[in-house]
Design an enzyme around this catalytic site. Structure first.
Site, mmCIF file in Angstrom:
data_model
loop_
_atom_site.group_PDB
_atom_site.id
_atom_site.type_symbol
_atom_site.label_atom_id
_atom_site.label_comp_id
_atom_site.label_asym_id
_atom_site.label_seq_id
_atom_site.Cartn_x
_atom_site.Cartn_y
_atom_site.Cartn_z
ATOM 1 N N ARG A 169 21.658 27.555 5.792
ATOM 2 C CA ARG A 169 21.788 28.568 6.848
ATOM 3 C C ARG A 169 21.336 27.992 8.182
ATOM 4 O O ARG A 169 20.141 27.737 8.383
ATOM 5 C CB ARG A 169 20.968 29.820 6.501
ATOM 6 N N ASP A 454 9.858 37.058 6.869
ATOM 7 C CA ASP A 454 10.450 36.100 7.795
ATOM 8 C C ASP A 454 10.665 36.788 9.137
ATOM 9 O O ASP A 454 10.159 37.883 9.363
ATOM 10 C CB ASP A 454 11.722 35.462 7.219
#
Length: 541
Positions: A169, A454
């Protein structure tokens, strides 16, 4: 591969890193420069288009499926490209940053896929950007190992056939890489740096391993942004002499605008599309961001009260499964963020039951796989999907034609009974400060209160504080949320952290800086599009 011109890119304000010359080679930088020249102008146009669309939502307080792409949705004939063998079975995926220890643990975890994250689970220090690439190169050449300096424990890779398939990603389109600039001093988009270095060094190596360059695409807001990624893939494959259709991309549907364009996003990427993923915190953050002027009906309750069974979240996930399976793509479920405790078996028991219920629901709804944040959760998620899938790699044959989601269902936030609470405000402040402090130290994946958090967590936390203040929300204890109340809660949290850590450890951290930044983005009249933009200005390294 076409002969690369000397790279016009300059590395600026960055300390030299061990072995960086293996990543930042002249041909690799020439490739990134070519991507930058060709695609950054269009990236800039699409970022400006985001602002225009947000202004339209502010004016109308609504969204709908696009009339101009109705023909794409109505055409039942098209499908995405068949999944390559390495991505056929994705029943459990583990996520995490690309530090050396995580690289080994994730690949060894027993999950089918590892989302190797340069985005929300990684703070974009230059060291993280470069060494993350190096760790993946070392993993593919089986030259990676790690010894924990504290415990002395050694980590090494299992045999290749036991390793998870990597889906990398890159950063979202909005973030630039300040340490890599062109001749005009313009920074290269982080997305093109992360994608470019990874693709250049690993595409052919991965093909030789029987896999390929596979990507998760974050923060996508429209099918036009997906089209840009598709153009990047076509160019990159030609440049490197890699067959067209080798790249595969799974798009995170983590913005409210993308939820109205799922079929169009798959269509734009159809030769390279692998699936869609259902996010949670970023999706809620996007709802707050886009409908922040929409009045009381768009006010979200405490983030932990908004589960995937909330009516508007269920509409989104069911539409995602139906869309994917109609078009031959994988539907990947959301995150189980629980971090098992080594000390409290009861905490684990309760949490494991929640994870199991969550994964059972996803498997029964038709998802083909799901995410976990910790290796200990892999067997739990695997059991849920094994029970439904058996020996089948996926359940794309479940077309979910019973699903009928209307445009208004996706934004029916007021269908929730839950309301904002004082405890929810305190939690938003606590998690926000603790996460930002760690991020400023270069950590993107942070264990807070037994959950792996996150950047998306910090985004929803600060967005809720902002929304509750501006909507003049009254909490369960009768207090109205004001800037003064947010400051009071933040001051109490900071004092609590100081008492918990002691003066020396507190002073060694970035606690005051994190406190100040959280309050800035939560209290400013002008809502910052992304917390990571002002935070990046304060990130050292």
């Amino acid at each position: 591969m076409s002969a690369p011109a000397p790279s016009p890119l300059a590395i600026v304000d960055a300390e030299a890193l061990p072995r960086q010359e293996e990543v930042l080679t002249e041909p690799a930088l020439a490739f990134v420069a070519a991507l930058h020249r060709r695609f950054t102008p269009r990236r800039d146009e699409l970022l400006a288009r985001r602002a225009q669309r947000r202004a339209e939502i502010a004016r109308t307080s609504t969204l709908d499926f696009l009339p101009e792409t109705a023909a794409v949705r109505a055409d039942d004939s098209w499908r995405v490209a068949p999944a390559p063998a390495a991505l056929e079975d994705r029943r459990v995926e583990i996520t995490g940053p690309t530090d050396r220890k995580m690289t080994i643990n994730a690949l060894n975890s027993g999950a089918r896929v590892w989302l190797a994250d340069f985005e929300d689970a990684s703070a974009p220090t230059w060291e993280n950007v470069v060494t993350g690439q190096l760790n993946l190169i070392d993993a593919y050449t089986r030259s990676i190992d790690f010894t924990d300096p504290g415990s002395g424990k050694s980590y090494a890779l299992r045999p290749n056939e036991e390793l998870a398939t990597v889906v990398m990603r890159p950063r979202g389109w909005h973030l630039n890489e300040r340490h890599l600039t062109d001749a005009d001093g313009t920074p290269v988009p982080g997305a093109l740096v992360d994608f470019g270095l990874y693709f250049f060094h690993n595409a052919k190596r991965l093909i030789d391993l029987g896999k390929g360059p596979y990507f998760y695409l974050p923060k996508t807001e429209s099918h036009l942004e997906a089209r840009l990624w598709n153009e990047v893939f076509v160019f990159a494959q030609d440049y490197m002499g890699v067959p067209q259709g080798t790249v595969r991309a799974t798009v995170l549907i983590e913005t409210i605008t993308a939820a109205y364009e799922m079929e169009e996003i798959l269509y734009e990427l159809r030769d390279h599309a692998s699936g869609l993923n259902a996010g949670r915190w970023d999706y809620l953050f996007s709802i707050v961001k886009n409908f922040r002027d929409g009045g009381p009906k768009f006010v979200l309750p405490d983030r932990n009260a908004v589960t995937m069974t909330a009516p508007f979240m269920r509409a989104y996930t069911e539409l995602l499964v139906r869309t994917c399976h109609k078009r031959g793509a994988h539907a990947i479920g959301g995150m189980a963020a629980f971090i098992p405790s080594r000390r409290d078996a009861e905490v684990n028991k309760v949490a494991f039951e929640k994870v199991r219920a969550d994964k059972d629901r996803e498997a029964n709804d038709g998802f083909d796989g799901s995410w976990v944040a910790h290796p200990d959760l892999v067997p739990i998620a695997m059991e849920s999907f094994d029970r439904v899938l058996g020996d089948r790699p996926h359940q794309k044959d479940r077309l979910r034609e019973d699903v009928d989601v209307k445009a208004e269902d996706l934004i029916a936030v007021d269908s929730l009974d839950a309301k904002p609470t004082y405890a929810g405000l305190v939690n938003a402040v606590q998690v926000g400060i603790r996460y930002i402090e760690a991020w400023l130290r270069g950590l993107g994946a942070v264990a807070i209160f037994n959950l792996m958090e996150d950047a998306a967590t910090a985004e929803i936390s600060r967005s809720q504080i902002w929304q509750w203040i501006n909507a003049e929300v009254v909490l369960d204890n009768g207090e109205q949320v004001t800037a003064e109340l947010a400051r009071k809660v933040a001051a109490e949290e900071l004092a609590g952290i100081r008492a918990e850590l002691g003066e020396e450890a507190f002073a060694a951290g970035n606690w005051q800086q994190a406190h100040d930044l959280l309050l800035k983005v939560s209290l400013d009249e002008d809502y910052a599009d992304f917390l990571t933009l002002p935070a990046y200005e304060q990130l050292r390294g």
